[in-house]
Write an enzyme that holds these catalytic residues in place. Structure first.
Site, PDB file in Angstrom:
ATOM      1  N   LYS A  24     -10.661  -0.895  10.340  1.00 22.54           N
ATOM      2  CA  LYS A  24     -10.781  -2.066   9.459  1.00 22.54           C
ATOM      3  C   LYS A  24     -11.134  -3.322  10.255  1.00 22.54           C
ATOM      4  O   LYS A  24     -11.336  -4.385   9.688  1.00 22.54           O
ATOM      5  CB  LYS A  24      -9.479  -2.278   8.689  1.00 22.54           C
ATOM      6  CG  LYS A  24      -9.226  -1.173   7.654  1.00 22.54           C
ATOM      7  CD  LYS A  24      -8.014  -1.484   6.821  1.00 22.54           C
ATOM      8  CE  LYS A  24      -7.451  -0.260   6.133  1.00 22.54           C
ATOM      9  NZ  LYS A  24      -8.126   0.066   4.895  1.00 22.54           N
ATOM     10  N   ASP A  31       2.936  -4.711   8.116  1.00 22.52           N
ATOM     11  CA  ASP A  31       1.721  -3.909   7.970  1.00 22.52           C
ATOM     12  C   ASP A  31       0.532  -4.866   8.094  1.00 22.52           C
ATOM     13  O   ASP A  31       0.246  -5.634   7.175  1.00 22.52           O
ATOM     14  CB  ASP A  31       1.736  -3.207   6.605  1.00 22.52           C
ATOM     15  CG  ASP A  31       0.421  -2.491   6.301  1.00 22.52           C
ATOM     16  OD1 ASP A  31      -0.534  -2.638   7.079  1.00 22.52           O
ATOM     17  OD2 ASP A  31       0.362  -1.796   5.267  1.00 22.52           O
ATOM     18  N   HIS A  75       0.874  -1.184   0.000  1.00 23.32           N
ATOM     19  CA  HIS A  75       0.000   0.000   0.000  1.00 23.32           C
ATOM     20  C   HIS A  75       0.911   1.235   0.000  1.00 23.32           C
ATOM     21  O   HIS A  75       2.019   1.191   0.556  1.00 23.32           O
ATOM     22  CB  HIS A  75      -0.836  -0.045   1.279  1.00 23.32           C
ATOM     23  CG  HIS A  75      -1.915   0.969   1.384  1.00 23.32           C
ATOM     24  ND1 HIS A  75      -1.677   2.270   1.755  1.00 23.32           N
ATOM     25  CD2 HIS A  75      -3.250   0.869   1.189  1.00 23.32           C
ATOM     26  CE1 HIS A  75      -2.831   2.924   1.781  1.00 23.32           C
ATOM     27  NE2 HIS A  75      -3.802   2.101   1.445  1.00 23.32           N
TER      28      HIS A  75
HETATM   29  N1  PMP Z   1      -1.824  -0.738   4.535  1.00 26.11           N
HETATM   30  C1  PMP Z   1      -2.747  -1.537   3.971  1.00 26.11           C
HETATM   31  C2  PMP Z   1      -2.341  -2.925   3.537  1.00 26.11           C
HETATM   32  C3  PMP Z   1      -4.055  -1.079   3.813  1.00 26.11           C
HETATM   33  O1  PMP Z   1      -4.971  -1.880   3.256  1.00 26.11           O
HETATM   34  C4  PMP Z   1      -4.393   0.224   4.250  1.00 26.11           C
HETATM   35  C5  PMP Z   1      -5.794   0.767   4.074  1.00 26.11           C
HETATM   36  N2  PMP Z   1      -6.347   0.580   2.805  1.00 26.11           N
HETATM   37  C6  PMP Z   1      -3.404   1.004   4.833  1.00 26.11           C
HETATM   38  C7  PMP Z   1      -2.127   0.499   4.957  1.00 26.11           C
HETATM   39  C8  PMP Z   1      -3.691   2.384   5.332  1.00 26.11           C
HETATM   40  O2  PMP Z   1      -4.587   2.327   6.409  1.00 26.11           O
HETATM   41  P1  PMP Z   1      -5.178   3.644   7.045  1.00 26.11           P
HETATM   42  O3  PMP Z   1      -5.754   4.418   5.914  1.00 26.11           O
HETATM   43  O4  PMP Z   1      -6.231   3.154   7.994  1.00 26.11           O
HETATM   44  O5  PMP Z   1      -4.064   4.362   7.715  1.00 26.11           O
END
Ligand code: PMP
Length: 405
Positions: free
Chosen positions: A226, A200, A123
């Site tokens: 999440k 992560d 991500h």
């Molecule tokens: N890492 C991964 C693998 C994710 O799926 C996400 C959210 N889509 C994030 C990081 C970022 O999370 P957040 O927006 O809650 O900080």
């Protein structure tokens, strides 16, 4: 032990609503999950009858709010099996946790020429903080490639690890391919080279049992929203000896021991990393969410979601022009796809009209899109409250859209 999805659905008030006169089929759980009534009540009840700022108050309400906040830390510790609550830092979410490590670990341990390794399936939140650090400190950023099924090429990781490697930072579960990366094995490889592992966990904590001691990772990060908790609260787990040697991330209230204009000393862990008023209502509500899923059982949740994912993959394979991304057998609860001749955005928009909420676009993983040579994908992602009937509605919806083109 399995659970009754019909009973579970009653806990989530939003699932009874309609969109465009159709029952909502919510399949965007990798972006955020819906909230059970107990989490909504926890927030409302705390504001109705407890609210006071934490830590600094001698009065009754402040002590009660502090107790809820610190109890929440213990719930998180227990949930991921950390050794101590000193290792549980509350943040705003995965992104802030990653930025905290990049900034603070980077400050303390990285110098020009040192290497950080991420993967091709990360991500953006696990790419950009390291690029910022590269610009600031001259570190070298390396990338573990993936194969076309969506697996990390571990033999390539072996080749990337050098005496200059300080940290490897990878997703436990990909938010697009849903690959479950072998992080325990990766920890062994990384440690054998004297480097550290950050995981992560944004897409794993909601779906599989996580034990940070068993994985032996050095940092683990995730977001509350999440995992059926509120937005705006997340977690950084770090091994105590490591966090202890890292400088504060932000300065201000809560993280100080004593301030004079000449010199400030910092609080003990984990408070050293928690400047300012924390989202103490959010942390309590997150704990309620974690207790909720624990009560159902992470193994049962994983089994239910696995069955949904397998059903979706099986049925979607039969759709003409279907391209699925991420084909590992033990993949998590995400199905990413494209259909030949239909733009993913059109697909998402037309499914929405049928009441089916999926996500389309680059999923904050543009380098992964580049790997597959696409600009974006459609993505359906499942949670504990989704049903087989919803998977079937998705498949029927895709067929219906496909026939329009
Ligand atoms: N890492 C991964 C693998 C994710 O799926 C996400 C959210 N889509 C994030 C990081 C970022 O999370 P957040 O927006 O809650 O900080």
């Amino acid at each position: 032990m399995m659970f009754s999805v019909d009973e579970i659905r009653k806990d989530f008030p939003i699932l009874t609503r309609e969109v465009y006169g159709k029952p909502l089929v919510y399949l965007d759980n990798a972006a955020t999950t819906q909230k059970p009534q107990c989490v909504i009540d926890a927030i409302s009840e705390e504001y109705c009858s407890v609210n006071a700022n934490v830590h600094r108050g001698v009065h009754f309400l402040s002590q009660q709010a502090t107790q809820l906040h610190e109890d929440a830390r213990e719930v998180v510790r227990n949930f991921i099996n950390a050794r101590s609550t000193a290792e549980i830092v509350f943040t705003r979410g995965t992104t802030e946790s990653l930025n905290l490590v990049a900034s603070s670990f980077g400050e303390a341990f990285l110098k020009e020429g040192d290497e950080v390794i991420v993967s091709e399936m990360e991500h953006h939140s696990n790419i950009v903080p390291w690029q910022l650090l590269r610009d600031k400190k001259g570190i070298v950023l390396k990338v573990i490639p993936i194969d076309d099924c969506g697996r990390l090429k571990l033999e390539e990781l072996e080749a990337l690890l050098t005496p200059r490697t300080r940290l490897v930072s990878v997703a436990h579960v990909s938010n697009v391919l849903a690959t479950v990366n072998p992080v325990k094995r990766i920890a062994e490889m990384v440690h054998a080279h004297g480097a550290l592992l950050l995981v992560d966990g944004a897409q794993s904590v909601p779906h599989i049992k996580v034990d940070v001691q068993d994985l032996d990772c050095d940092f683990y990060v995730f977001s509350g929203h999440k995992v059926y908790g509120p937005t705006g609260v997340g977690v950084l787990y770090g091994k105590e000896a490591l966090l202890d040697r890292m400088p504060p991330y932000q300065g201000g209230g809560e993280m100080i021991a004593r301030v004079t204009f000449e010199k400030t000393t910092y609080e003990r862990l984990p408070y050293k990393f928690e400047a300012g008023t924390p989202d103490y209502v959010g942390t309590h509500a997150l704990a309620v969410a974690l207790q909720y899923v624990s009560h159902i059982g992470m193994e049962a949740i994983a089994a239910h979601e696995h069955a949904l994912t397998q059903l979706a993959m099986e049925q979607m394979r039969g759709i003409k022009g279907m391209q699925l991304y991420g084909e590992t057998d033990d993949k998590g609860a995400v199905v990413a796809f494209n259909i030949e001749g239909i733009h993913h955005l059109d697909l998402g928009t037309l499914l929405d009209r049928l009441g089916i909420a999926i996500r389309t676009g680059h999923h904050c993983a543009q380098p992964l899109m580049q790997h597959y040579g696409v600009e974006g994908m459609a993505r359906a992602s499942f949670a504990l409250y989704n049903t087989k009937a919803e998977v079937e509605a998705l498949v029927a919806g895709i067929e219906r859209v496909r026939r329009m083109f």
